[in-house]
Structures are given as structure tokens and as C-alpha cells.
Write a protein that holds these residues in place. Structure first.
Motif, PDB file in Angstrom:
ATOM      1  N   CYS A   1       0.845  -1.194   0.000  1.00 31.43           N
ATOM      2  CA  CYS A   1       0.000   0.000   0.000  1.00 31.43           C
ATOM      3  C   CYS A   1       0.884   1.248   0.000  1.00 31.43           C
ATOM      4  CB  CYS A   1      -0.912   0.001   1.227  1.00 31.43           C
ATOM      5  SG  CYS A   1      -2.078   1.370   1.238  1.00 31.43           S
TER       6      CYS A   1
ATOM      7  N   LYS B   1       2.204  -1.166 -10.656  1.00 36.22           N
ATOM      8  CA  LYS B   1       0.945  -1.879 -10.454  1.00 36.22           C
ATOM      9  C   LYS B   1       0.553  -2.679 -11.708  1.00 36.22           C
ATOM     10  CE  LYS B   1      -3.888  -1.134  -9.138  1.00 36.22           C
ATOM     11  NZ  LYS B   1      -3.912  -2.244  -8.168  1.00 36.22           N
TER      12      LYS B   1
ATOM     13  N   GLU C   1      -1.597  -1.230  -4.024  1.00 35.46           N
ATOM     14  CA  GLU C   1      -2.694  -0.270  -3.881  1.00 35.46           C
ATOM     15  C   GLU C   1      -2.130   1.128  -3.689  1.00 35.46           C
ATOM     16  OE1 GLU C   1      -6.373  -2.773  -1.909  1.00 35.46           O
ATOM     17  OE2 GLU C   1      -5.230  -1.370  -0.683  1.00 35.46           O
TER      18      GLU C   1
ATOM     19  N   CYS D   1      -6.618   5.260  -8.185  1.00 36.66           N
ATOM     20  CA  CYS D   1      -6.386   4.992  -6.765  1.00 36.66           C
ATOM     21  C   CYS D   1      -7.427   4.019  -6.220  1.00 36.66           C
ATOM     22  CB  CYS D   1      -6.441   6.288  -5.955  1.00 36.66           C
ATOM     23  SG  CYS D   1      -5.063   7.413  -6.270  1.00 36.66           S
ATOM     24  N   ALA D   2      -7.000   3.202  -5.269  1.00 37.87           N
ATOM     25  CA  ALA D   2      -7.926   2.288  -4.596  1.00 37.87           C
ATOM     26  C   ALA D   2      -8.843   3.050  -3.647  1.00 37.87           C
ATOM     27  CB  ALA D   2      -7.142   1.227  -3.828  1.00 37.87           C
ATOM     28  N   ASP D   3      -8.391   4.182  -3.148  1.00 40.00           N
ATOM     29  CA  ASP D   3      -9.173   4.962  -2.193  1.00 40.00           C
ATOM     30  C   ASP D   3      -8.681   6.400  -2.207  1.00 40.00           C
ATOM     31  OD1 ASP D   3     -11.064   5.522  -0.290  1.00 40.00           O
ATOM     32  OD2 ASP D   3     -10.128   4.388   1.322  1.00 40.00           O
TER      33      ASP D   3
END
Length: 224
Positions: free
Chosen positions: A40, A61, A68, A95-97
Motif C-alpha cells: 500500500c 501496479k 494499492e 487509486c484504490a481509495d
């Protein structure tokens, strides 16, 4: 966030003739983090180092899908500004979040964002030229204070932590640990972390949150 987390801090005003060298070293540090089991990666999405970091993580990635990327944005209008530019909007969508620290701008909001990233990371990568003031120097002090692993380049003396640095940062209070999670936009879940203020004080964005114009739905909840 799963696995070990790594974040980045660095200057926005980089000499043009040093950028390629910085990107190469930053790529090496990211590769080393992946080898060490980090999955992450967090970035504050500022110009310069933060966005180079994002691009390099996303490149990796492609061959390592388990990685992430988390965007940590200081306040809402900054997110809106990033979304208006094609390049940064595409980076955010990858982005994952996305974490939004605060609804409105305050002078301390960048410091709060940096502290949040250090608190939630196991390793901090710093692109640091030795200056004793500014967000990067303060983030390095946070890293030492919280006893997190620091990887900095070039290898320079770290500025001494002063009492004033933390007086100016800590008086606003700590993060409210109750995360409010809202409806996703474009597949990305946006989060707003509310700051806990002293009893009787009024938060800068009012006592309640309402539905945002950008179609992200906020729960109407009273602050503690």
C-alpha cells in the motif's frame, strides 16, 4: 489498508536538471519497498515529488496488481481542482481509495494531511534538500516522533524538532477515529475525516455536514 504501508514526502519546487535523477532514485526506493513486502502506497498528490511517486507506483501496479495506491487530499476544493485536470483526474481514478482530511481550507490542513500519512505508514520516503522549514521538514519530524522508518535522499542532516512545530500542529486536536464513509463516485470511495475540537469550539466547516455539490452523499451527523 492491508499489508505494510509506505508514504512519500518531498518538495514541489525541484530544480529541472535534478528531476530525472530524483525520479530514478524514487523508483529505486519504491522497488525496494515492494521487495520488502509493502503493498500500500500513500501520496498527498501535491505537485512535484508526490505526483512523480504516484506515476511510478501505478507503473509497477501494471506488473504487480496487488499494489494499492491511496490519495490523501488535504481539503475538498483541492480535490475538485485535481479533478479538473485530465492527468491528475486519471491518477485519482486509478487509486484504490481517496481520503479527504478536511472539508474546508485552514492554514494547518497540509500539516494535518502529512501527519495522517505518517501515522498510517510503516515507512516514509522523503525527497529532502536540507531546508529547515516547510512541509517536508515537518513531516520528517513527525516520522522521527512516531518512530517510523525513514528513507531519505539525498542523505542530509535532519532538522531538529522544536517545541513550536508541534504547538502549532497539535492545538487543533487529533483525528476523530470514527470514519464516515460515503457513496462512491466513479468507483472510488471518498472519505472525510472529521477533526475533534475542544468542547464548546465550533469546527471551521460548521457543526453539521450536508450533501455536497459533487454528488458525494454525506451523512448528516453532529460532531462530538
Amino acid at each position: 489498508m492491508k499489508g505494510k504501508t509506505c508514504c512519500v514526502t518531498g518538495h514541489r519546487d525541484l530544480p529541472q536538471n535534478e528531476i530525472n535523477k530524483i525520479k530514478t532514485t524514487l523508483a529505486h526506493e519504491i522497488d525496494a519497498a515492494v521487495t520488502d513486502g509493502f503493498t500500500c502506497f500513500m501520496s498527498g498528490f501535491a505537485d512535484g515529488v508526490d505526483q512523480y511517486f504516484v506515476e511510478l507506483v501505478l507503473e509497477r501496479k501494471q506488473t504487480t496488481p496487488a499494489l494499492e495506491l491511496i490519495a490523501v487530499i488535504p481539503y475538498r476544493k483541492r480535490l475538485d481542482s485535481l479533478n479538473k485536470k485530465t492527468r491528475t483526474r486519471e491518477l485519482l481514478e486509478a487509486c484504490a481509495d481517496v481520503v479527504v482530511i478536511q472539508e474546508k481550507y485552514l492554514p494547518s490542513v497540509y500539516s494535518h494531511r502529512n501527519r495522517y500519512m505518517v501515522e498510517h505508514s510503516d515507512r516514509v520516503i522523503a525527497v529532502y534538500d536540507g531546508r529547515e522549514t516547510g512541509g517536508t521538514a515537518k513531516t520528517i519530524r513527525f516520522t522521527h516522533r512516531m518512530k517510523k522508518e525513514l528513507r531519505s535522499f539525498p542523505k542530509l542532516k535532519i532538522p531538529h524538532q522544536s517545541h513550536a512545530d508541534f504547538c502549532s500542529t497539535d492545538t487543533a486536536g487529533g483525528l476523530d477515529n470514527k470514519k464516515r464513509r460515503y457513496a462512491p463516485r466513479g468507483g472510488v470511495a471518498y472519505r472525510l475525516f472529521l477533526w475533534r475540537f475542544p468542547k464548546g469550539a465550533t469546527p471551521p466547516f460548521g457543526t453539521r455536514l450536508c450533501e455536497a455539490k459533487c454528488s458525494v452523499l454525506y451523512a448528516l451527523s453532529a460532531l462530538p
